[in-house]
Design a protein around this motif. Structure first.
Motif, PDB file in Angstrom:
ATOM      1  N   PRO A  45     -53.966 -33.760  67.427  1.00 55.99           N
ATOM      2  CA  PRO A  45     -54.059 -34.498  68.696  1.00 55.99           C
ATOM      3  C   PRO A  45     -52.831 -34.309  69.587  1.00 55.99           C
ATOM      4  O   PRO A  45     -51.845 -33.681  69.189  1.00 55.99           O
ATOM      5  CB  PRO A  45     -54.151 -35.949  68.226  1.00 55.99           C
ATOM      6  N   GLY A  46     -52.921 -34.902  70.773  1.00 53.50           N
ATOM      7  CA  GLY A  46     -51.746 -34.996  71.618  1.00 53.50           C
ATOM      8  C   GLY A  46     -50.733 -35.925  70.970  1.00 53.50           C
ATOM      9  O   GLY A  46     -51.068 -36.770  70.147  1.00 53.50           O
ATOM     10  N   GLY A  47     -49.486 -35.756  71.324  1.00 52.91           N
ATOM     11  CA  GLY A  47     -48.391 -36.535  70.753  1.00 52.91           C
ATOM     12  C   GLY A  47     -47.093 -35.862  71.155  1.00 52.91           C
ATOM     13  O   GLY A  47     -46.933 -35.430  72.291  1.00 52.91           O
ATOM     14  N   GLU A  48     -46.195 -35.706  70.207  1.00 55.59           N
ATOM     15  CA  GLU A  48     -44.923 -35.025  70.472  1.00 55.59           C
ATOM     16  C   GLU A  48     -44.796 -33.922  69.423  1.00 55.59           C
ATOM     17  O   GLU A  48     -44.655 -34.196  68.233  1.00 55.59           O
ATOM     18  CB  GLU A  48     -43.775 -36.032  70.386  1.00 55.59           C
ATOM     19  N   SER A  49     -44.864 -32.672  69.863  1.00 53.03           N
ATOM     20  CA  SER A  49     -45.007 -31.549  68.933  1.00 53.03           C
ATOM     21  C   SER A  49     -43.838 -31.429  67.953  1.00 53.03           C
ATOM     22  O   SER A  49     -44.046 -31.069  66.791  1.00 53.03           O
ATOM     23  CB  SER A  49     -45.191 -30.235  69.700  1.00 53.03           C
ATOM     24  N   THR A  50     -42.620 -31.731  68.397  1.00 57.30           N
ATOM     25  CA  THR A  50     -41.489 -31.610  67.473  1.00 57.30           C
ATOM     26  C   THR A  50     -41.557 -32.684  66.392  1.00 57.30           C
ATOM     27  O   THR A  50     -41.310 -32.414  65.216  1.00 57.30           O
ATOM     28  CB  THR A  50     -40.142 -31.703  68.225  1.00 57.30           C
ATOM     29  N   ASP A  60     -45.449 -33.217  53.327  1.00 57.04           N
ATOM     30  CA  ASP A  60     -46.003 -32.065  52.593  1.00 57.04           C
ATOM     31  C   ASP A  60     -47.389 -31.664  53.091  1.00 57.04           C
ATOM     32  O   ASP A  60     -48.236 -31.205  52.319  1.00 57.04           O
ATOM     33  CB  ASP A  60     -46.054 -32.362  51.086  1.00 57.04           C
ATOM     34  N   LEU A  61     -47.606 -31.824  54.390  1.00 53.46           N
ATOM     35  CA  LEU A  61     -48.901 -31.490  54.972  1.00 53.46           C
ATOM     36  C   LEU A  61     -48.891 -30.148  55.700  1.00 53.46           C
ATOM     37  O   LEU A  61     -49.944 -29.530  55.886  1.00 53.46           O
ATOM     38  CB  LEU A  61     -49.324 -32.611  55.935  1.00 53.46           C
ATOM     39  N   LEU A  62     -47.707 -29.667  56.092  1.00 51.14           N
ATOM     40  CA  LEU A  62     -47.632 -28.484  56.944  1.00 51.14           C
ATOM     41  C   LEU A  62     -48.172 -27.239  56.244  1.00 51.14           C
ATOM     42  O   LEU A  62     -49.025 -26.531  56.787  1.00 51.14           O
ATOM     43  CB  LEU A  62     -46.193 -28.258  57.423  1.00 51.14           C
ATOM     44  N   GLU A  63     -47.709 -26.955  55.045  1.00 54.39           N
ATOM     45  CA  GLU A  63     -48.147 -25.734  54.358  1.00 54.39           C
ATOM     46  C   GLU A  63     -49.630 -25.777  53.981  1.00 54.39           C
ATOM     47  O   GLU A  63     -50.349 -24.794  54.199  1.00 54.39           O
ATOM     48  CB  GLU A  63     -47.278 -25.455  53.129  1.00 54.39           C
ATOM     49  N   ILE A  83     -49.763 -26.758  71.079  1.00 52.91           N
ATOM     50  CA  ILE A  83     -48.466 -26.189  70.683  1.00 52.91           C
ATOM     51  C   ILE A  83     -48.434 -25.964  69.180  1.00 52.91           C
ATOM     52  O   ILE A  83     -47.966 -24.927  68.697  1.00 52.91           O
ATOM     53  CB  ILE A  83     -47.313 -27.117  71.129  1.00 52.91           C
ATOM     54  N   MET A  84     -48.961 -26.925  68.416  1.00 50.23           N
ATOM     55  CA  MET A  84     -48.963 -26.807  66.960  1.00 50.23           C
ATOM     56  C   MET A  84     -49.814 -25.634  66.469  1.00 50.23           C
ATOM     57  O   MET A  84     -49.548 -25.071  65.407  1.00 50.23           O
ATOM     58  CB  MET A  84     -49.476 -28.109  66.332  1.00 50.23           C
ATOM     59  N   LEU A  85     -50.843 -25.245  67.223  1.00 48.47           N
ATOM     60  CA  LEU A  85     -51.691 -24.121  66.825  1.00 48.47           C
ATOM     61  C   LEU A  85     -51.193 -22.774  67.334  1.00 48.47           C
ATOM     62  O   LEU A  85     -51.646 -21.725  66.873  1.00 48.47           O
ATOM     63  CB  LEU A  85     -53.126 -24.330  67.330  1.00 48.47           C
ATOM     64  N   THR A  98     -44.677 -24.311  63.795  1.00 45.49           N
ATOM     65  CA  THR A  98     -46.056 -24.611  64.146  1.00 45.49           C
ATOM     66  C   THR A  98     -46.950 -24.308  62.947  1.00 45.49           C
ATOM     67  O   THR A  98     -46.528 -23.670  61.989  1.00 45.49           O
ATOM     68  CB  THR A  98     -46.545 -23.768  65.351  1.00 45.49           C
ATOM     69  N   VAL A  99     -48.180 -24.756  63.041  1.00 47.73           N
ATOM     70  CA  VAL A  99     -49.195 -24.372  62.069  1.00 47.73           C
ATOM     71  C   VAL A  99     -49.584 -22.921  62.324  1.00 47.73           C
ATOM     72  O   VAL A  99     -49.764 -22.129  61.400  1.00 47.73           O
ATOM     73  CB  VAL A  99     -50.432 -25.295  62.184  1.00 47.73           C
TER      74      VAL A  99
END
Length: 199
Positions: A45-50, A60-63, A83-85, A98-99
Motif C-alpha cells: 500500500p501507500g505509506g512511507e517507502s523507507t 523478516d518479511l522482506l526476503e 517504489i517498493m516494487l 526494495t522488493v
C-alpha cells in the motif's frame, strides 16, 4: 475464494482490505512470513517507502516477499508500494531497499511534498471511463524496461506525460491511491490478474 494479503506493517491497509472485500475477495493484513503462504496475490500500500522496507526487514518479511514476487505471485503496489516494487529508485535514502520485480526507475516524492498533493482524472488502459486519481507525495516512473506496459499518464501541467501506472506480467503499480474513494475498478483489474494466475 481468492485470497489477497495486504502489507500491514505500515500504510493504507484498511482501505485496501475494504476495497477487496467489496469485490468478494478474502483480504487480510500480512505482518509475518508465514501469513504470505495464504496469499494468492499481494498489495503493497501507500505509506512511507523507507519505513516500509525497514519494517519488512525487521519482521523478516522482506526476503520471503521478494521470493514470492520473483516466483510470480501477482503483486500490486500503490504510491510507496510502487517504489517498493521498483528495481531502481531515484532520490531514495542511502541503502534504501526494495522488493523489486518491476523493471522501472521511480523518483520518490516526484510530485512534491504533502502540501503539493492533488487530484486529477486519468485515462487508464482497460477502463473506458478512466479514473479519478488522488496523489499524495507520489512518485512517478522515469524509465521503463521492454516488458513494461504503461497504463496511465498525467495530462497537463508541469508533469504532463509522466507515467503513473504500469504493469509487467503479474505485477501492477500506480503512483496514486486507488483505495481512496469508492471506485474499485483498479482493484478489480488486479483481482482479475490474480484470478488469471490461478487458472
Amino acid at each position: 475464494m481468492t485470497s489477497i494479503g495486504v502489507f500491514a506493517l505500515q500504510g493504507d491497509v484498511r482501505e485496501h482490505v475494504q476495497a477487496l472485500n467489496r469485490l468478494g475477495v478474502d483480504a487480510f493484513g500480512v505482518r509475518r512470513p508465514e501469513e504470505l503462504e495464504r496469499c494468492d496475490g499481494f498489495i503493497l500500500p501507500g505509506g512511507e517507502s523507507t519505513t516500509m522496507y525497514k519494517l519488512a526487514r525487521t519482521f523478516d518479511l522482506l526476503e520471503p516477499l521478494r521470493k514470492r514476487v520473483h516466483e510470480g505471485m501477482p503483486t500490486f503496489g500503490t504510491c510507496a508500494g510502487m517504489i517498493m516494487l521498483a528495481d531502481r529508485i531515484r532520490d531514495g535514502i542511502d541503502g534504501q531497499e526494495t522488493v523489486g520485480g518491476l523493471d522501472i526507475t521511480v523518483r520518490r516524492n516526484a510530485f512534491g511534498r504533502q502540501v503539493d498533493s492533488f487530484e486529477t482524472d486519468l485515462d487508464y488502459a482497460g477502463l473506458d471511463d478512466g479514473v479519478h486519481a488522488v496523489f499524495i507525495r507520489a512518485p512517478w516512473v522515469e524509465e521503463i524496461g521492454e516488458g513494461v506496459e504503461v497504463l496511465a499518464r498525467v495530462r497537463g501541467g508541469d508533469a504532463d506525460g509522466r507515467i503513473v501506472a504500469v504493469r509487467q506480467g503479474p505485477l501492477m503499480a500506480t503512483s496514486f491511491h486507488p483505495e481512496v474513494g469508492d471506485d474499485d475498478r483498479v482493484h478489480g483489474l488486479f483481482v482479475d490478474l490474480v484470478k488469471q494466475s490461478q487458472d
